[in-house]
Design a protein around this motif. Sequence first.
Motif: not given
Lengths: 249, 244
Positions: B87-89, B94-96, B121-123, B183-186
């Motif tokens: 339910x969350x982006x 990642x930011x949190x 996320x994958x989990x 992973x590009x979001x990293x």
Amino acid sequence: MIAINNLHKSFGDLEVLKGIDLNVEKGQAVVVIGPSGSGKTTFLRCLNILETPTAGTVAIDGHMADFSKPLPKKQIMGFRKQSAMVFQHYNLFPHMTALENVMEGPVTVQKIDRAEARAKAEELLTKVGLKEKMNEYPFQLSGGQQQRVGIARALALEPKVMLFDEPTSALDPELVGEVLQVMKELALEGMTMVVVTHEMRFAKGVADEVLFMDAGRIIERGTPQEIFDHPKEERTKQFLNLIQNADTI
Amino acid sequence: MKFHRNGLAKMYLNSIFTNPERLERLLDIAQSSFLPLLEGAIQYTIPLTLISFTIGLILATLTALARISTVKFFQIIARIYVSIIRGTPLLVQLSILFYGLPTVGITLEPFTAAILGFSLNVGAYASEVIRAAILSIPKGQWEAANTIGMSYSQALKRIILPQASRVSIPPLSNTFISLVKDTSLASFILVTEMFRRAQEIAAFNYEFLLLYSQAGLLYWIFCFLLSLVQGRLENRFDRYVSKA
Ligand SMILES: Nc1ncnc2c1ncn2[C@@H]1O[C@H](COP(=O)(O)OP(=O)(O)O)[C@@H](O)[C@H]1O
Ligand SMILES: [Mg+2]
């Protein structure tokens, strides 16, 4: 060998077994007949604790299970080892070959050495006439062959009692004989067995005792001749009429 | 506006094909940035993907088992976890982890925060796949396992999960391929993976179109290779089902 006392099983409000009492001697073959929904499958499953009975006791070869209180897991496992089930729909493991299906119990459960388990599995598959099919997957086998693998898989654990739940009712008629033949040989070798089946010829030829079950109770019991040729209870007569008529249609 | 854009596109193409020096410069940049991009992939993109997917799958299997267990407490914990993650982006998660947690005294390395975020996320996503796959295995398989004396964990390991894996390969491959791209979001939390390399190089020479296309092409190639692996895996697992 088997002593069953006042066995009860309910699913919620539905009481399926209403007090079953039965004694089976070592080496005896007992055939259970009865209308659909009368509780035959549930009865067999209770003996292997695939269903947990609600009350009553069962003893197999001195191993006693009292279902009036919850059983510890360990005791269930120990008790379950006394018997093995052959299922109506075979339930073979589809991702394993016939040989691997039969080896699975000895290797994983009994921790027997692989080579030894393999030799034993080969012997059992040869015994049920599947020497040539050992390395086939279940989907490559006919129904009759699959059920014979199912029997070999159950035998691999050397149970004291074999439980058969309508082992031939999912088979094409021409495949029934090969499975019944294997079961007959087992009976002749002195295996104690409880068989749910409507195969009259098998019952007449092999059974030491026939039970007629209806609505969760054993209504009548006797030798095959007594039950099939001289049934006393009205419900037994009606039921036998029904299956004999079905046979001649 | 439209005219203006077309004009720009035309100028870009014109500059490439009529101006040999411009073309040469672009080819030079493409060539010299190829290795740094690949390095970003080998150093971060690929390890991030592999490690997160492995941890994620373990987490997913445990979560799936919790969901189908008879213990209410496990069920609830698993449901809450899946619900929050789905339910969350991902960018917010990642930011949190990276920018938020230091406030409460937990400072994570960029790479660690990324692994944590992607694994969680994958989990969550894969747990739904695995749960459905486990439930799709007929009850008779559990019973056959029980009647030959197997315990719950033996039945799971030897009988149920191997069959459930076959069913889950296509949806899990999707999860895996999504992960490669995610992973590009990293880059956002300062992991110098492939996309961040592209950003850094482009910030230096202003060839955004070229560098982002180049990064895109590399992602595409990775995903294409993965889909080949998926096909092979499916064939391998299908050996025991009827081809009919
Ligand atoms: N797991 C279950 N939950 C609820 N009801 C069940 C379950 N298994 C069997 N029953 C019910 O128990 C009754 C007896 O079923 P079963 O033992 O399969 O009979 P039979 O094998 O003689 O046809 C049926 O009414 C059936 O619907
Ligand atoms: Mg039945």
